[in-house]
Write a protein that holds these residues in place. Structure first.
Motif, PDB file in Angstrom:
ATOM      1  N   ILE A   8      38.137  38.305  32.166  1.00 12.14           N
ATOM      2  CA  ILE A   8      38.656  38.314  33.470  1.00 12.14           C
ATOM      3  C   ILE A   8      38.534  37.152  34.328  1.00 12.14           C
ATOM      4  O   ILE A   8      39.289  36.638  35.059  1.00 12.14           O
ATOM      5  CB  ILE A   8      37.790  39.507  34.094  1.00 12.14           C
ATOM      6  CG1 ILE A   8      37.990  40.886  33.362  1.00 12.14           C
ATOM      7  CG2 ILE A   8      38.051  39.742  35.513  1.00 12.14           C
ATOM      8  CD1 ILE A   8      37.279  41.916  33.817  1.00 12.14           C
ATOM      9  N   LEU A  12      41.578  34.908  36.373  1.00 12.58           N
ATOM     10  CA  LEU A  12      41.425  34.755  37.561  1.00 12.58           C
ATOM     11  C   LEU A  12      41.583  33.207  37.862  1.00 12.58           C
ATOM     12  O   LEU A  12      42.282  32.665  38.715  1.00 12.58           O
ATOM     13  CB  LEU A  12      40.210  35.200  38.486  1.00 12.58           C
ATOM     14  CG  LEU A  12      39.974  36.827  38.409  1.00 12.58           C
ATOM     15  CD1 LEU A  12      38.732  37.143  38.991  1.00 12.58           C
ATOM     16  CD2 LEU A  12      41.130  37.221  39.194  1.00 12.58           C
ATOM     17  N   SER A  16      44.620  31.742  40.031  1.00  8.42           N
ATOM     18  CA  SER A  16      44.539  30.690  41.012  1.00  8.42           C
ATOM     19  C   SER A  16      45.133  29.302  41.022  1.00  8.42           C
ATOM     20  O   SER A  16      45.691  28.832  41.861  1.00  8.42           O
ATOM     21  CB  SER A  16      42.931  30.590  41.374  1.00  8.42           C
ATOM     22  OG  SER A  16      42.273  31.662  41.399  1.00  8.42           O
TER      23      SER A  16
END
Length: 499
Positions: A8, A12, A16
């Motif tokens: 996870i 992310l 980003s």
């Protein structure tokens, strides 16, 4: 749990980074200017990146469409599977990738991962002849023998994988100790692939353990023909198996066939003492003493052995000691300096009551190689020459704790056996027994009564009730009758045969 959190976090970070990159592109000034056919296009930085991505997608789509068009043309040309192969190509690629990863996992000892990759490869490829083998290997690595056995049994249904299934089941039965079933499976595997080295060796080992000497000789012959076994090694091992086959035939009552097999084995390997002994006795039974003596002399010239001397005596069992000593001269002159020849000559002279000659035959063996047999013969010589009882008992006391001399010893595990056998009783090695001395030779004799025949003749009591040397009755030389002296000589011969 930790691995999920890590995935996870990585996702992310990537999102980003992509978002940040696009925001920078949107804020940048300038762009990409394209001019074609009098028309000019100006793209901003973000629009330029999107255009490049769309261009790559367009090229990829064109390639796919062209490939589909080519497959369609092949289909029209008569290739009925062209279109299906085109759509299955991607599945095959994924399937073979999973299969390769599973094989690498299996080689690395990761059974669970290999099992997962095998299942994935099966979904894509639908090739059980490939994936079942990987599944079985992975199951064995995981310790799931039941699953592996089920997969091996499925492999039996396909002619292409039947040998793999039989071999896998055979190895499982060997690991479980079920040698009976393993032998039957080894025979089936050998019938499928008679040139397979592992199957040959396994079948040969199981057949020798079960005493199937006829079948073992057939496998051994096959190995020699294929060049996997040197001719001299084959000749020796075949002689050993022929000897055991002859013993089995004799046990069944077919003495004629057994004699012929023993003679064949002795001719093939004259240094195989048990074969020579059996063949010589077969000649004696056929009333061919000269043939027996020739065979024994040939073996004696290769390796003198007490069993050969014992059978040489059986050629003329009723001859007197003087005639026996003369007849044995032809045998002894073949290897006159060998220790066995010197000991045999000493024993024959003791039987003939020529004790000085027996002492001369021993020579320096008492000092250089004082075995139990040498010291026992020396005790008999001293007794025959009228030495004191204390002197005789002294020699016997030394003999009881002296090395035993040459014995049947396994070259593989150093196990000592009383009699020769084709398979070692301890380690199961085939044809590993040789007549030699070992470091274990210093063990004492089991009972002092074994020395008594050399001094006072064969004891009347049973071995378990025989008296020790210290309790033995020493007969005075002046009062010893002729019969007793003959018994002493016969006892010497018996001791020689026992050794």
């Amino acid at each position: 749990m930790i691995w999920t959190v890590i995935k996870i976090a990585v996702f992310l970070v990537i999102v980003s980074a992509v978002t940040l990159g696009f925001s920078h592109l949107a804020d940048m000034s300038g762009g990409l200017r394209l001019s074609s056919m009098g028309m000019e296009f100006t793209l901003g930085p973000l629009q330029a990146v999107i255009a490049v991505i769309l261009l790559f997608l367009a090229v990829w789509l064109v390639i796919k469409v062209v490939g589909l068009f080519v497959a369609f043309l092949r289909f029209l040309a008569g290739d009925e599977t062209a279109i299906s192969r085109y759509f299955d190509r991607n599945r095959e690629r994924k399937g073979y990738e999973a299969l390769a990863e599973g094989m690498m996992a299996s080689a690395s000892g990761e059974g669970r991962l290999a099992m997962s990759k095998a299942a994935k490869a099966q979904r894509y490829l639908q090739r059980p002849e490939l994936t079942n083998l990987l599944t079985a290997q992975a199951a064995e690595q995981m310790g799931d023998t039941k699953k592996a056995s089920e997969v091996y049994k499925r492999l039996l249904a396909d002619d292409r994988t039947r040998f793999v299934g039989v071999r896998g089941l055979m190895r499982q039965k060997l690991a479980e100790g079920d040698t009976d079933t393993a032998l039957q499976l080894a025979k089936k595997a050998y019938a499928l692939k008679p040139r397979h080295r592992e199957v040959q060796d396994t079948l040969l080992k199981l057949q020798t353990e079960r005493g199937d000497w006829k079948g073992a000789r057939s496998v051994l012959q096959s190995k020699m023909r294929q060049g996997e076994l040197p001719r001299d090694v084959h000749k020796r091992r075949d002689a050993v198996m022929a000897l055991q086959e002859a013993k089995g035939v004799m046990a069944e009552g077919a003495s004629i066939e057994a004699r012929e097999a023993a003679i064949t084995a002795a001719k093939a390997s004259p240094d195989l003492i048990p074969a020579v002994v059996m063949a010589a006795r077969s000649y004696i039974d056929k009333d061919k003493p000269r043939a027996a003596e020739r065979l024994l002399r040939k073996a004696w010239s290769s390796q003198p052995h007490p069993d050969l001397a014992a059978v040489y005596a059986e050629v003329a069992p009723d001859e007197d000691p003087a005639k026996r000593l003369k007849r044995f001269g032809k045998l002894l002159e073949l290897r006159p300096d060998h220790e066995e020849s010197r000991l045999l000559r000493a024993e024959l002279n003791i039987a003939a009551e020529d004790f000085p000659a027996a002492r001369r035959a021993l020579g320096d063996l008492v000092e250089t190689h004082p075995t139990a047999r040498v010291l026992a013969i020396m005790a008999a010589v001293e007794r025959g020459e009228g030495a004191d009882d204390a002197v005789v008992r002294g020699w016997l006391a030394r003999a009881l704790s002296a090395p035993r001399g040459p014995q049947w010893c396994c070259d593989k595990c150093q196990n000592i056996q009383a009699d020769w056998t084709p398979v070692c009783d301890n380690c199961g090695g085939f044809d590993t027994l040789s007549w030699r001395e070992t470091s274990q030779n210093a063990s004492p004799l089991p009972h002092g009564a074994e020395m008594l025949p050399l001094i006072v003749g064969k004891p009347n009591a049973a071995p378990s009730e025989a008296r020790t040397v210290d309790d033995a009755e020493i007969v005075e030389p002046d009062g010893e009758p002729d019969a007793a002296r003959k018994d002493s000589g016969e006892g010497t011969g018996e001791k020689q045969s026992a050794n």
